[in-house]
Design an enzyme around this catalytic site. Structure first.
Site, short mmCIF file in Angstrom:
data_model
loop_
_atom_site.label_atom_id
_atom_site.label_comp_id
_atom_site.label_asym_id
_atom_site.label_seq_id
_atom_site.Cartn_x
_atom_site.Cartn_y
_atom_site.Cartn_z
N ASP A 15 1.30 13.60 50.13
CA ASP A 15 1.25 14.49 51.29
C ASP A 15 0.35 15.69 51.04
OD1 ASP A 15 2.82 12.87 52.78
OD2 ASP A 15 4.60 14.12 52.77
N ASN A 82 4.07 9.85 52.64
CA ASN A 82 4.35 9.16 53.89
C ASN A 82 3.57 9.74 55.06
OD1 ASN A 82 6.05 11.51 53.51
ND2 ASN A 82 7.13 10.93 55.37
N HIS A 83 3.00 10.94 54.89
CA HIS A 83 2.19 11.53 55.96
C HIS A 83 0.73 11.09 55.87
CE1 HIS A 83 5.09 14.31 57.84
NE2 HIS A 83 5.62 14.38 56.64
N HIS A 208 7.95 14.22 48.18
CA HIS A 208 8.53 13.96 49.51
C HIS A 208 9.58 14.98 49.92
CE1 HIS A 208 9.44 11.85 53.14
NE2 HIS A 208 10.69 11.63 52.79
N HIS A 210 11.23 18.41 50.49
CA HIS A 210 10.56 19.70 50.68
C HIS A 210 11.24 20.85 49.97
CE1 HIS A 210 7.94 18.63 54.40
NE2 HIS A 210 7.99 17.64 53.54
#
Length: 599
Positions: A15, A82-83, A208, A210
């Site tokens: 990310d 995943n982003h 992942h 945060h």
């Protein structure tokens, strides 16, 4: 002045970008920051001794600092999250762009082969510096449900171990894993359990999530520690994001390591609090002015608290402020109108307040809900398979699983060609099956239509028996799968490790070369396949071994610079300072936070 740590490499846990297709402005800023801090004449003190064509399966197939056309003084190693995961017909991500520019060493990109849930093989990047040897494993984001099933399927996840060499045994390697998956276990099937991981690992870098939990935590009974650096900016205004942001400086010597957490000082301040109106004695439920006065007092206190935390007054940013208000038994007020008086004082005047009522489930479950809100993209979504079952339909042309994956790519990855790719893949597969059965010229038109129908029905039945996320209809995925299987030199053969197999040693070796591998799509590149070229820069060569047992380094231990491997860890969205005040929630910018890490 920022402190200069002189790290050997920068390690990112996915990310880097908040969006799958970042804007041109974001890409340009990312490239500018990486060029400014990573391209210089500083010598690289370590050597990659594994087969780099396996570690970096791109057109060039070697670590970026060995390219004779670039002066890379700070190598950056990154997996995808995943982003910013690969998408589209060519299965590419924004990180591939930075990799093609020779600014980032992109690793951990898996090709899901095999049948059923699929198979993956993790090949470590073998790094040597003096007597220190590090095996760096990378696993880019895979859908959590699928990876969960893979870990529970024998031989679906294969871990490649370095072979024993003279002066360096398998146990001498310090094994690091970088992954980007769910860790919060509100739904066990939608997260990865730490006990799925093999015990030979020494250190886990978990992306992942945060929330910043950067201090390494030991997993009972497993023998390794986990660090969760969290995101470098607040991407959602909840309590978990308001914690101080850090990166981790990891010093490794032999099988010992010493972690040092470094606070990020350029992140936009974020203050969060929760209040329950009925517990406040100075509020009258029938007097809206008393509610406004109390909320104003809370906001002013949070702004003052944020100002006191500021280290550099000259670069003071407007803070983010969020107050979660439980208004049970009280009237609400207009959040936009309330925030107008704080324009120019906070970064988010339009949504300072968020109103909620007490949940019957209790406060403990409410906290779990908040932690899940760290990942708003994980909300349950309807899929084609459920729609078909709900309406009692029968798919006779295209497989449900393929359409389900196409819908996921279209919605979550903004892949406008997803359905076209699905249709094209199925048509090509049908043509190939018909061509194998008989000469198409001998078919009558009616017979050919019947044959097509039979092939489609047969394929629908085959696909229905597979897990829904095994469908693949991109030619790039296939070509990568073919090229990945060409070489495994420098590592042992694949083994799926269980708790009792951690000490298994594997065979097979090959000296380090910088192989140039072309794409399987181009005949010109294919003709050059197999050519190799040794590095001409001659930087970072070291030999030796260490046989120390793993322990956490005490502060009294001395380090010699030549035998210390420094790894700077920063994860999830290097994108704080580029956010505009009115765009604070769209964290798709790359930040200048890297200045703190690489000056």
């Amino acid at each position: 002045m920022p402190i200069c740590y002189q790290v050997d490499l920068l390690l990112l846990g996915g990310d880097l970008f908040h969006e799958n297709k970042p804007s041109r402005t974001t890409l340009v800023k990312a490239i500018e920051i990486l060029r400014r801090h990573c391209l210089n004449n500083q010598p690289v003190q370590f050597q990659v001794v594994s087969d780099q064509t396996v570690n970096f399966p791109n057109t060039f197939g070697h670590v970026n600092y060995e390219d004779p056309h670039f002066n890379v003084g700070l190598p950056v190693f990154s997996i995808h999250g995943n982003h910013d995961d690969p998408a589209g017909v060519d299965n590419l991500s924004a990180v591939d762009i930075l990799s093609a520019c020779n600014l980032v060493n992109y690793f951990g990109k898996m090709v899901l082969g095999g049948s059923g849930v699929g198979q993956i093989a993790l090949h470590p990047i073998l790094i040597r510096k003096g007597s220190t040897a590090v095996a760096l494993y990378g696993l880019g984001n895979i859908r959590d449900e699928r990876l969960n099933r893979m870990f529970q399927t024998p031989h679906a996840v294969q871990w490649m171990r370095p072979e024993a060499q003279e002066g360096c045994q398998v146990s001498d390697w310090f094994n690091i894993l970088v992954l980007h998956q769910n860790r919060v276990k509100t739904n066990p099937k939608n997260a990865i359990n730490e006990h799925f991981l093999p015990r030979f690992l020494d250190f886990i870098v978990w992306g992942h999530e945060h929330e910043c939990l950067v201090d390494p935590q030991e997993v009972p009974g497993m023998g390794f520690h986990i660090t969760q650096p969290g995101s470098s900016v607040a991407t959602s205004l909840i309590d978990g994001e308001s914690k101080p942001k850090h990166v981790l400086l990891l010093e490794i010597k032999g099988n010992q390591y010493r972690p040092t957490k470094i606070p990020l000082t350029t992140v936009r301040p974020f203050e969060y609090t929760e209040i329950i109106l009925k517990d406040e004695p100075d509020i009258d439920p029938n007097d809206q002015n008393s509610i406004l006065e109390h909320l104003d007092k809370v906001v002013r206190n949070l702004i003052e608290k944020s100002s006191k935390k500021a280290i550099n007054r000259s670069e003071l940013k407007l803070p983010l402020v969020r107050i979660k208000v439980d208004y049970s038994g009280f009237m609400t007020i207009n959040p936009q109108r309330f925030g107008q008086k704080y324009v120019g004082k906070v970064a988010n005047p339009q949504d300072i307040l968020i109103f909620s009522k007490a949940s019957r489930k209790g406060r403990n479950e409410a906290k779990i809900d908040d932690s899940e809100r760290l990942r708003p993209e994980e909300l349950n979504q309807q899929n084609i398979e459920a729609l078909v079952a709900e309406n009692n339909l029968k798919m006779e042309i295209l497989p449900v699983n393929d359409l389900d994956v196409a819908l996921h790519n279209f919605v979550n990855k903004d892949d406008k060609m997803a359905f076209y790719s699905c249709l094209r893949y199925n048509l090509e597969e049908t043509r190939n099956k018909i061509a194998k059965d008989a000469d198409a010229l001998k078919f009558e038109e009616e017979d050919l239509i019947l044959k097509v129908g039979e092939c489609l029905e047969e394929r629908v039945k085959e696909r229905t028996a597979r897990p829904k996320d095994t469908a693949q209809f991109t030619s790039t995925s296939q070509s990568l799968g073919e090229s990945r299987s060409r070489s495994t030199a420098g590592l042992g053969s694949a083994v799926s490790f269980s708790d009792d197999e951690d000490t298994t040693q594997l065979s097979g070796s090959k000296s380090s070369t910088r192989g140039r591998r072309g794409s399987s799509r181009s005949s010109r590149d294919a003709s050059e396949l197999g050519k190799s070229k040794t590095s001409t820069r001659g930087r970072g060569r070291g030999r030796g071994a260490s046989n120390l047992k793993q322990t956490t380094l005490d502060a009294s231990l001395g380090f010699r610079r030549s035998e210390r491997l420094l790894v700077d860890l920063n994860f999830d969205n290097m994108n704080a300072n580029l956010l505009e005040v009115k765009e604070y929630r769209h964290a798709n910018k790359v930040t200048r936070n890297s200045k703190t890490l690489v000056h």
